[in-house]
Design a protein around this motif. Sequence first.
Motif, PDB file in Angstrom:
ATOM      1  N   HIS A   1       0.840  -1.186   0.000  1.00 27.73           N
ATOM      2  CA  HIS A   1       0.000   0.000   0.000  1.00 27.73           C
ATOM      3  C   HIS A   1       0.880   1.242   0.000  1.00 27.73           C
ATOM      4  O   HIS A   1       2.066   1.182   0.215  1.00 27.73           O
ATOM      5  N   VAL A   2       0.226   2.381  -0.235  1.00 26.95           N
ATOM      6  CA  VAL A   2       0.928   3.655  -0.249  1.00 26.95           C
ATOM      7  C   VAL A   2       0.746   4.311   1.108  1.00 26.95           C
ATOM      8  O   VAL A   2      -0.367   4.404   1.615  1.00 26.95           O
ATOM      9  N   ASP A   3       1.823   4.749   1.692  1.00 23.70           N
ATOM     10  CA  ASP A   3       1.751   5.480   2.948  1.00 23.70           C
ATOM     11  C   ASP A   3       1.308   6.900   2.635  1.00 23.70           C
ATOM     12  O   ASP A   3       2.000   7.628   1.926  1.00 23.70           O
ATOM     13  N   SER A   4       0.147   7.292   3.139  1.00 22.76           N
ATOM     14  CA  SER A   4      -0.384   8.616   2.816  1.00 22.76           C
ATOM     15  C   SER A   4       0.530   9.735   3.292  1.00 22.76           C
ATOM     16  O   SER A   4       0.451  10.845   2.808  1.00 22.76           O
ATOM     17  N   LYS A   5       1.429   9.446   4.214  1.00 24.46           N
ATOM     18  CA  LYS A   5       2.370  10.460   4.672  1.00 24.46           C
ATOM     19  C   LYS A   5       3.431  10.756   3.627  1.00 24.46           C
ATOM     20  O   LYS A   5       4.083  11.789   3.667  1.00 24.46           O
ATOM     21  N   LEU A   6       3.625   9.838   2.694  1.00 23.42           N
ATOM     22  CA  LEU A   6       4.635  10.021   1.660  1.00 23.42           C
ATOM     23  C   LEU A   6       4.078  10.668   0.401  1.00 23.42           C
ATOM     24  O   LEU A   6       4.832  11.054  -0.474  1.00 23.42           O
ATOM     25  N   VAL A   7       2.763  10.784   0.290  1.00 22.35           N
ATOM     26  CA  VAL A   7       2.148  11.388  -0.882  1.00 22.35           C
ATOM     27  C   VAL A   7       2.339  12.889  -0.815  1.00 22.35           C
ATOM     28  O   VAL A   7       2.056  13.533   0.191  1.00 22.35           O
ATOM     29  N   VAL A   8       2.827  13.453  -1.901  1.00 20.25           N
ATOM     30  CA  VAL A   8       3.007  14.903  -1.987  1.00 20.25           C
ATOM     31  C   VAL A   8       2.105  15.402  -3.108  1.00 20.25           C
ATOM     32  O   VAL A   8       2.318  15.096  -4.275  1.00 20.25           O
ATOM     33  N   LEU A   9       1.084  16.167  -2.737  1.00 22.66           N
ATOM     34  CA  LEU A   9       0.171  16.689  -3.734  1.00 22.66           C
ATOM     35  C   LEU A   9       0.713  17.937  -4.405  1.00 22.66           C
ATOM     36  O   LEU A   9       0.498  18.169  -5.580  1.00 22.66           O
ATOM     37  N   ALA A  10       1.378  18.790  -3.644  1.00 22.33           N
ATOM     38  CA  ALA A  10       1.886  20.041  -4.206  1.00 22.33           C
ATOM     39  C   ALA A  10       3.157  20.443  -3.490  1.00 22.33           C
ATOM     40  O   ALA A  10       3.222  20.413  -2.276  1.00 22.33           O
TER      41      ALA A  10
ATOM     42  N   ASP B   1       6.303  23.989  -7.280  1.00 17.70           N
ATOM     43  CA  ASP B   1       5.493  23.376  -8.319  1.00 17.70           C
ATOM     44  C   ASP B   1       4.524  24.411  -8.882  1.00 17.70           C
ATOM     45  O   ASP B   1       3.845  25.122  -8.139  1.00 17.70           O
ATOM     46  N   GLN B   2       4.422  24.500 -10.193  1.00 18.77           N
ATOM     47  CA  GLN B   2       3.538  25.473 -10.832  1.00 18.77           C
ATOM     48  C   GLN B   2       2.072  25.181 -10.544  1.00 18.77           C
ATOM     49  O   GLN B   2       1.248  26.087 -10.524  1.00 18.77           O
ATOM     50  N   GLU B   3       1.757  23.927 -10.325  1.00 15.49           N
ATOM     51  CA  GLU B   3       0.367  23.552 -10.114  1.00 15.49           C
ATOM     52  C   GLU B   3      -0.065  23.683  -8.653  1.00 15.49           C
ATOM     53  O   GLU B   3      -1.232  23.490  -8.337  1.00 15.49           O
ATOM     54  N   SER B   4       0.849  23.997  -7.759  1.00 18.83           N
ATOM     55  CA  SER B   4       0.502  24.029  -6.341  1.00 18.83           C
ATOM     56  C   SER B   4      -0.546  25.083  -6.027  1.00 18.83           C
ATOM     57  O   SER B   4      -1.447  24.846  -5.234  1.00 18.83           O
ATOM     58  N   GLY B   5      -0.447  26.243  -6.657  1.00 17.68           N
ATOM     59  CA  GLY B   5      -1.454  27.284  -6.424  1.00 17.68           C
ATOM     60  C   GLY B   5      -2.824  26.852  -6.902  1.00 17.68           C
ATOM     61  O   GLY B   5      -3.827  27.086  -6.237  1.00 17.68           O
ATOM     62  N   PHE B   6      -2.858  26.210  -8.049  1.00 18.63           N
ATOM     63  CA  PHE B   6      -4.121  25.702  -8.578  1.00 18.63           C
ATOM     64  C   PHE B   6      -4.710  24.647  -7.662  1.00 18.63           C
ATOM     65  O   PHE B   6      -5.897  24.657  -7.350  1.00 18.63           O
TER      66      PHE B   6
END
Length: 128
Positions: A18-27, A31-36
């Motif tokens: 499984h994926v550890d949700s603590k390791l997921v980086v959304l923005a 990152d140019q998309e972080s503001g969006f």
Amino acid sequence: YEMFLEEQRRNEQKGEEHVDSKLVVLAKEDDQESGFLTGTAQYLLPQLKESAWHVDSRLRYRTILLFGLLARQGLVLPIELVPSLVALTADQTDAQNREEANRVLSSLSDRHKDMVNATVLEGILRSF
């Protein structure tokens, strides 16, 4: 959250657990998309908070996971999530939801004690 689920599916196909949700980086900050992404998360926050009261316990569980992810990534202020999380710690139909909401709330409390303390009462009232 769909990104998290997609990453989990990819890892399952590769044979990983499984994926550890603590390791997921959304923005990331650069990152140019972080503001969006931040704007979108904040725009959709009222609908996300409403999903915390959905009759389906699986949706409530995913909402709790998403709240934790949004708070860890700094996409929404923790003060916005605390009342819903406090109320979800009293979920009468699903112990898993209670435990996960408590875990996310504890994590937020460790980092943002004053914010959590300021909104706990609203969550307690909402749980009834």
